[in-house]
Each structure stands twice: as C-alpha cells, then as structure tokens.
Design a protein around this motif. Structure first.
Motif, mmCIF file in Angstrom:
data_model
loop_
_atom_site.group_PDB
_atom_site.id
_atom_site.type_symbol
_atom_site.label_atom_id
_atom_site.label_comp_id
_atom_site.label_asym_id
_atom_site.label_seq_id
_atom_site.Cartn_x
_atom_site.Cartn_y
_atom_site.Cartn_z
ATOM 1 N N ARG A 48 -1.709 1.909 -5.370
ATOM 2 C CA ARG A 48 -1.602 1.853 -3.911
ATOM 3 C C ARG A 48 -2.877 1.163 -3.414
ATOM 4 N NH1 ARG A 48 -0.297 6.807 -5.870
ATOM 5 N NH2 ARG A 48 1.793 7.633 -5.411
ATOM 6 N N TYR A 83 -2.506 4.712 5.543
ATOM 7 C CA TYR A 83 -1.075 4.398 5.517
ATOM 8 C C TYR A 83 -0.337 5.444 4.674
ATOM 9 C CZ TYR A 83 -1.918 2.000 0.974
ATOM 10 O OH TYR A 83 -2.269 1.685 -0.313
ATOM 11 N N GLU A 85 3.459 7.068 2.712
ATOM 12 C CA GLU A 85 4.658 6.726 1.954
ATOM 13 C C GLU A 85 5.662 7.878 1.895
ATOM 14 O OE1 GLU A 85 3.428 5.636 -1.981
ATOM 15 O OE2 GLU A 85 2.570 7.596 -2.437
ATOM 16 N N THR A 94 3.343 2.241 6.838
ATOM 17 C CA THR A 94 3.845 2.602 5.512
ATOM 18 C C THR A 94 3.420 1.603 4.439
ATOM 19 O OG1 THR A 94 5.925 1.459 5.985
ATOM 20 C CG2 THR A 94 5.843 3.828 6.435
ATOM 21 N N SER A 95 2.625 0.634 4.794
ATOM 22 C CA SER A 95 2.090 -0.332 3.841
ATOM 23 C C SER A 95 0.661 -0.661 4.241
ATOM 24 C CB SER A 95 2.926 -1.612 3.839
ATOM 25 O OG SER A 95 2.234 -2.677 3.185
#
Length: 385
Positions: A48, A83, A85, A94-95
């Motif tokens: 991530r 961010y 997920e 979400t990114s």
C-alpha cells in the motif's frame, strides 16, 4: 526507540538547502529508507503506497489507514493524509493517488518537484508531468547526504556489528559435520536476538543470513540457506547482516572442513583473505573508490585467478542492505571520513568452490576501522573434523 528529533531537524535542514539550490519547492519521496532517514518512520510493507512530501517549511505523509497509529507515533511530520480500503469508508479517499493528486494540484504552476528518478514508479512520474510540473531528480542528493554517517548512526552501526559477532560466535561454537546450513544459521539467530533483547528495551532488531556449502553452492555468491548438510572437504560461505534501529552491519566468513579439502581450495581461501586485507588497508580518506577495488583485484590477478572475480569489492552500508556509493573499478568518488563500506572480494571457481570474507568498515580521519571482529585468519577458517 526512533531517530532523535534534533537529528531529523539537522537532516531536513541540509536536505532543504539542496532543494533551495535546485529551486525545488516540493519533494515526493517514495523510497522507504529515504523516508526513514528524513522522518524516522518505516513500515513493514509498502504494497500500500506510502508517500512523504517535503516542502520548504512543512512536511506531509500520505499513508494507508492501517499505518495511522504507527506513523503518528514515529513520524516527524507536520500533516497526515490517510486513505482507506474498508467497504464502509467509501466516501473517503480509497487510493493514495487521491490525496497525492490533491497535494500536487495545490502547487503553483511551473513548480519544480523533486523526485527519486531511479525509484519513483513511472505512472507517478507521468502524473506529475501531465499536470504541467517539472520533475527534477533529487535522489542523488540523498545518496550523498546519507553516505556520511552521523555520530548517532555510527553508534547503531557499531552495535549491529557487535551483534553480528555474537551471532557468528554462536554458530561456529556449534559447528559440526552433518548439520544443515539452516541449523548452523539458527544458533546465531538465537544468540543475537537474546543478546539484543537483554541489552535494549523496545528496539527493532532484524537479521538476514544465508549459508552456501559445498563446491557447487559456495560458487554461487547469493543463495538462501538450505537443508543441505555439511560434508568433509566442504568450502562454506556464511553471510549475515544484522540491523538495529534501522542500521546494518555485514559479517561474512568462508571456512573449510580441512580433512578432505584440496590444496587449491586452501590456496583460494588464503587468497581471498589476503585480497580482503589489501582492500581494507587501502580504505582511507582521499582514496578513490576504484583504487580500493583495484587493491584487492591486483592480489587475485597476480595469483592468476582474476577470471573468477564476479563482483565489486564492496558496497555502502547504513539503512539499506546495499547502498551507494559502491567500491568498484569505475567509481572515482573520493572517500571521506564517516563513510561506511563492506570489504568483500570474492573468488568463485566452478568445480572448486567460492571464497569470500566480508567485514564492515568505517572511514576514519586517518584510515579506517572495522566494526566486525569475528576471527578472519586463514588458520581460524580451517575447521577440524
């Protein structure tokens, strides 16, 4: 334990001076070790993406939610952009690209953005360029800054060297024919982790090691340890890196079970040791990196084995497993006090075996000193069966 705030501030000041000289108004750091060097924060995994922004007066981290608490506790930074997920976080970012692009677009048109050109993913670089910003490499500046170690860094490097010696001593104390490479490693693993746990509370300690035994495996410089068992006449290359509080030392030894060892194997073991000694004696301020490599090469060449040299004499060491500057034939960099290197010339002869010692040395005001001390002499490396 993390990097003291005053050290981070000093490093940021030096780095921002480089930014100013290049007229860079924002820097995007991708490499985990560079991030740690300038913030004190390092995660376990970067699948991530984690991005560290540096501005003339402030800093900002883009981090995934699962690193939130860890980063807040360890990172010396001004702002966080988190961010997510999880399914119930759909209205949030979400990114990492969402906050990344937001921060990017906040920059004035025509801003120079500093990046690590050798490391930054192409798609991130393209996003910077597509928004009309000029991407300027600043990775080489970080290599230069990191190459000269501070007193605090040298302290941890020395402790990593001490722990590596503890590990080698334990492995060699239990050495015997018939044991596997993995079993040999395990004695050192246990000893160094016990020693570190007794000496330091709440410090991150890690290690990497491998053992390559026998004619075939020892002639391949980098192999993971296996279940192969030691046999009479084996050349064995044992390599270990230990890191504590982020800083690494490397300690490698080659030994021979001497009863069935050939005369050529004994000759090559001594030759590798002599070549390493020549390289270590060449390390001092004012000497070029290429001349250190050449000092070891000449010893091996004069013995007629230059064809079997597969790599440079050594690499920089600090936060990364291998880091620049490198000690190799085409590097004319002049060594300076505070640089740290491995010295590890190797000879790899198919059908005979591989032979390599490695020690970690610090360039001092008048020469160098090793921070790994486990016996390295030819006599110590001939093992009775």
């Amino acid at each position: 334990m993390s990097i003291p705030t005053e050290n981070i501030n000093t490093r940021l000041k030096a780095f921002r001076k480089r930014m100013e000289e290049k007229q860079i108004e924002a820097v995007v750091l991708w490499d985990p070790d560079n991030q740690y060097y300038l913030s004190g924060f390092k995660a376990i995994s970067y699948s991530r993406p984690i991005v560290y922004w540096i501005y003339p007066e402030t800093t900002a981290y883009i981090i995934p939610e699962l690193e939130d608490l860890h980063a807040e506790e360890n990172a010396h930074t001004t702002h966080f952009h988190v961010y997510h997920e999880r399914y119930n976080r759909g209205t949030n970012d979400t990114s990492f690209l969402t906050p990344f692009m937001r921060l990017l677009r906040e920059l004035p048109a025509g801003t120079k953005v500093g990046v690590e050109c050798e490391i930054l993913p192409a798609y991130v670089y393209q996003n910077i360029r597509k928004q009309g910003y000029e991407a300027v490499d600043i990775g080489r500046d970080l290599i230069e800054l990191r190459s000269i170690k501070e007193e605090e860094e040298i302290k941890w490097l020395e402790e990593a060297g001490r722990l590596s010696d503890v590990a080698l001593e334990a492995s060699f104390q239990h050495l015997s024919l018939g044991m596997s490479e993995l079993e040999f490693d395990s004695y050192g693993d246990q000893a160094l982790l016990k020693a570190a746990s007794e000496a330091y509370p709440e410090v991150v300690v890690g290690y990497e090691n491998w053992t390559c035994s026998g004619v075939r495996r020892s002639a391949m410089p980098h192999l993971y340890s296996s279940t192969r068992t030691f046999e009479s006449g084996d050349p064995v290359v044992h390599s270990r890196q230990v890191w504590i509080n982020g800083y690494r030392a490397e300690n490698e030894r080659t030994f021979l079970f001497k009863e069935k060892a050939t005369e050529e194997q004994k000759t090559l073991l001594k030759l590798a040791i002599d070549a390493q000694k020549a390289g270590m004696e060449a390390v001092k301020p004012g000497v070029r990196a290429c001349d250190v490599d050449l000092a070891a090469y000449q010893v091996i060449k004069e013995a007629g084995y230059e064809e079997y040299i597969d790599h440079r004499i050594g690499h920089g060491l600090g936060l990364s497993e291998h880091e620049e500057p490198y000690l190799r034939f085409d590097n004319e960099l002049v060594l300076e006090e505070g640089m740290v290197y491995t010295i590890e010339p190797g000879i790899y002869v198919p059908g005979v075996g591989g032979f390599r010692h490695s020690d970690t040395v610090i360039v001092t005001a008048d020469g160098s000193r090793s921070i790994t001390h486990y016996p390295r002499s030819y006599e110590d490396m001939l093992i009775e069966e």
